[in-house]
Design a protein around this motif. Structure first.
Motif, mmCIF file in Angstrom:
data_model
loop_
_atom_site.group_PDB
_atom_site.id
_atom_site.type_symbol
_atom_site.label_atom_id
_atom_site.label_comp_id
_atom_site.label_asym_id
_atom_site.label_seq_id
_atom_site.Cartn_x
_atom_site.Cartn_y
_atom_site.Cartn_z
ATOM 1 N N LYS A 177 113.241 -61.550 53.235
ATOM 2 C CA LYS A 177 114.174 -62.647 52.975
ATOM 3 C C LYS A 177 115.160 -62.811 54.127
ATOM 4 N N THR A 181 115.206 -66.216 56.272
ATOM 5 C CA THR A 181 116.450 -66.984 56.340
ATOM 6 C C THR A 181 116.912 -67.148 57.779
ATOM 7 N N ILE A 188 122.156 -61.555 50.992
ATOM 8 C CA ILE A 188 120.696 -61.607 51.085
ATOM 9 C C ILE A 188 120.157 -60.185 51.143
#
Length: 319
Positions: free
Chosen positions: A258, A262, A253
């Motif tokens: 992000k 997540t 990732i």
């Protein structure tokens, strides 16, 4: 698959649209019970991280290990889906599983035994021959469980605690407790672990529960206790990603947003699953299951916090 072909695709448990969203198990009828099943799903994949304890024995771990995890996860998911579907070939919930006497301790053998019986019937054998095949199937499953359990025990008994000791600040734990023996194992820590687990099991078993409730409590305790540490690992992930002086041979990732998105989503899913697993029995009046399910992480969390505070205070005094 053999029985599926012999029966010309006919299933013992018909596949309907409702079956995909509604469990026949009365224990998982309410939305809260369904959400609490998250910890079961987590536990299904929970053994993957224990393999990191032997990563030093893997050839080119920076490449081999992540590939192995991904392949294992895909294969496990596929096998779970296929096996769950194939259970419907030989077993009907209302007739074989949703009856008195079937619990978490023996459901596997009921499934396997019934598969053998149905196999015999599909081959046109007599009732006695079909029952003999079912018995042979269940005995074979028992032997396989023993052998696989022994193999898993060797890894599960020492790998998590060894990883914990090696990754822990050496100032936090007594030297004798973390001292490795001639086999490079934390022998004293493993004995302490065995004693604590044995005492917990004895306390639960003396509660006078039926076998069904007893194994439900053990399973819930194991699932919650195994899932709770993930909350700390997940929460630490963004801070780990923020460190710039680490060698990262592979990155899944990228991007700060992000990473945080997540982390938040995964953390909430795990946390909600754990909380609902602990409180769901309260709504059915099963206070004992709820208590024992929650007491593990809570009690050990309090002990860990108290011990850490004590060692931290002691270190400051010594300095």
């Amino acid at each position: 698959m053999f029985v599926f072909i012999l029966n010309r695709g006919q299933l013992a448990e018909p596949v309907t649209a409702q079956n995909f969203v509604h469990s026949p198990n009365p224990s998982f009828q309410s939305p809260m019970a369904v959400v609490s099943f998250i910890v079961y799903a987590l536990f299904a994949y929970g053994g993957l991280e224990t393999t990191s304890g032997v990563i030093d024995s893997v050839d080119k771990p920076e490449k081999t290990y992540p590939k192995g995890l991904i392949i294992a996860m895909i294969m496990m998911t596929a096998l779970y889906v296929v096996n769950i579907f194939m259970c419907e070939v030989a077993v009907n919930w209302n007739k074989e599983l949703g009856v008195k006497g079937v619990d978490l301790a023996n459901v596997e053998y009921v499934l396997i035994n019934n598969l053998g019986v149905v196999t015999g019937h599909s081959l046109g054998l007599s009732e006695s021959a079909s029952l003999a095949i079912g018995s042979a199937f269940s005995h074979f499953a028992g032997i396989a469980d023993v052998l696989s359990g022994i193999a898993a025990a060797f890894l599960m008994v020492y790998s998590p605690i060894k990883s914990f000791i090696e990754g822990c600040d050496p100032r936090l734990l007594p030297k004798k407790l973390v001292q490795l023996n001639k086999h490079n194992m934390p022998e004293r820590s493993m004995w302490v672990q065995a004693i604590i687990v044995s005492v917990i099991i004895l306390f639960i078993s003396f509660g006078g529960n039926s076998a069904d409730q007893f194994y439900t409590i053990l399973m819930d305790m194991m699932n919650v206790s195994s899932s709770a540490p993930y909350l700390f690992l997940i929460a630490a992930y963004p801070f780990f990603k923020a460190k710039k002086d680490l060698d990262r041979p592979f990155v899944f990732i990228e991007g700060k947003k992000k990473v945080w998105a997540t982390t938040i989503v995964v953390w909430l899913v795990v946390a909600i699953g754990i909380v609902f697993t602990c409180i769901e029995p309260l709504f059915t009046g099963d206070y004992q299951t709820s208590f024992w399910t929650a007491i593990g992480p809570v009690a050990f969390g309090i002990v860990a916090w108290a011990y850490y505070s004590y060692r931290e205070h002691k270190e400051k005094i010594s300095l």
